[in-house]
Design an enzyme around this catalytic site. Structure first.
Site, PDB file in Angstrom:
ATOM      1  CG  ASP A  85      -2.107  -0.955   1.047  1.00 19.17           C
ATOM      2  OD1 ASP A  85      -2.284  -1.485  -0.064  1.00 19.17           O
ATOM      3  OD2 ASP A  85      -2.838  -1.167   2.029  1.00 19.17           O
ATOM      4  CG  ASP A 189       0.681  11.112  22.990  1.00 19.03           C
ATOM      5  OD1 ASP A 189       0.916  11.952  23.887  1.00 19.03           O
ATOM      6  OD2 ASP A 189       0.861   9.891  23.145  1.00 19.03           O
ATOM      7  CB  THR A 200      -8.483   0.672   6.608  1.00 17.87           C
ATOM      8  OG1 THR A 200      -7.772   1.167   5.464  1.00 17.87           O
ATOM      9  CG2 THR A 200      -9.956   0.523   6.265  1.00 17.87           C
ATOM     10  CB  ALA A 201      -4.050   3.692   7.634  1.00 21.40           C
ATOM     11  CB  ALA A 203      -7.749   6.996  11.404  1.00 19.57           C
ATOM     12  CB  ALA A 224      -2.644   9.127  23.623  1.00 18.62           C
TER      13      ALA A 224
END
Length: 303
Positions: A85, A189, A200-201, A203, A224
């Protein structure tokens, strides 16, 4: 069966380096795919960086004419991307302005957008080259880093724009605005602005929702956060998002995790929908939900 695509660019391991890339260049895969494309009536070119990687044994670099990305955009009607990808993200951003469709052969890990298995590429590609495919358009984000009213960094992103703290520093404080509206000052953070493709990564790992590629939206996901009530927010992609660095050391903005800009206090990361979209071609019968089910291992152990 003769291909409807006459001029095909072979693109592989666009940003890879080191021992793995050298092994990939010498294992004959790119040459085999090129020969297969020729057998289907295609004139084959190779992207210049891939040609340089393959030059060690002249298997690809010496057989096919190398082209720059700009030349591919001007001369080719299909890009065949061999890699993972990350390879597709890099070349997809660069070719989006030319409107060239891309097919991905996966030799990476997950392969959300390079979805054709390497061990079955010939049987899959034959009908696709003849015009039997599903077309899938993916949105891009256009991001700028603004400092004292001037743009100091400019990039496209297909997955996400991430503003985050330095590796050895504490939280950052970010002022978030959407359109003309102030949202909040967030201590965290960092913050992810993800497209449907990017949902789908990173996130997803940070607790964000999955967003179907047909949805014209973005998802804003805190990393966080100090305040646990800070939750992911789904936004229309017609709105401009502005992230201002209020406090924090060694902060940066990352674009698809492939380019980076260091941030100073007061810098604003401005994200808008790009005018360009990436065109993916998938095998006939392809489904986004099939991809999710396979890659995220849904239904494992079920009926």
């Amino acid at each position: 069966m003769t291909s409807r695509f006459r001029h095909v660019a072979l693109i592989g391991k666009y940003q890879a380096s080191g021992a793995r890339a050298q092994a990939d260049a010498r294992d004959g895969v790119m040459e085999d795919i090129g020969a297969f494309l020729e057998s289907q009536g295609c004139e084959v070119f190779v992207e210049k960086s891939a040609a340089e990687e393959a030059d060690a044994d002249a298997s690809v670099g010496g057989r096919y004419q190398p082209l720059t990305v700009e030349e591919i955009g001007q001369r080719c009607d299909l890009g065949l991307v061999v890699g993972g990808d990350g390879t597709m993200l890099g070349i997809g951003r660069q070719l989006a302005c030319y409107g060239i469709p891309l097919i991905g052969i996966n030799r990476g890990r997950l392969g959300f957008i390079t979805d054709i298995p390497l061990d079955n590429y010939q049987a899959t590609l034959i009908p696709m080259l003849a015009g039997e495919y599903e077309e899938d358009h993916r949105s891009l984000m256009h991001a700028q880093v603004m400092r004292d009213g001037a743009s100091v960094f400019d990039a496209l992103a297909m997955n996400d724009v991430v503003v985050n703290r330095g590796a050895t520093s504490g939280m950052v404080e970010l002022r978030v605005s959407v359109g003309r509206h102030f949202v909040a000052n967030q201590r965290a953070d960092g913050l992810i602005i993800a497209s449907p493709t990017g949902s789908t990564a990173y996130a997803l790992s940070a607790g964000g929702p999955l967003l179907h590629p047909a949805v014209p939206g973005w998802v804003l996901v805190p990393i966080a956060p100090h305040t646990l009530s800070n939750r992911p927010v789904l936004l229309p992609d017609a709105d401009e998002i502005v992230i201002e660095l209020v406090a924090g050391r060694d902060a940066s903005a990352n674009f698809d995790m492939q380019s980076l800009a260091s941030l100073a206090i007061g810098d604003r990361v401005v994200v808008r929908r790009s005018d360009f979209r990436v065109r993916f071609l998938h095998p006939r019968g392809w489904s986004y939900f099939d991809t999710l089910r396979k890659k995220l291992h849904w239904n494992e152990g079920g009926s």
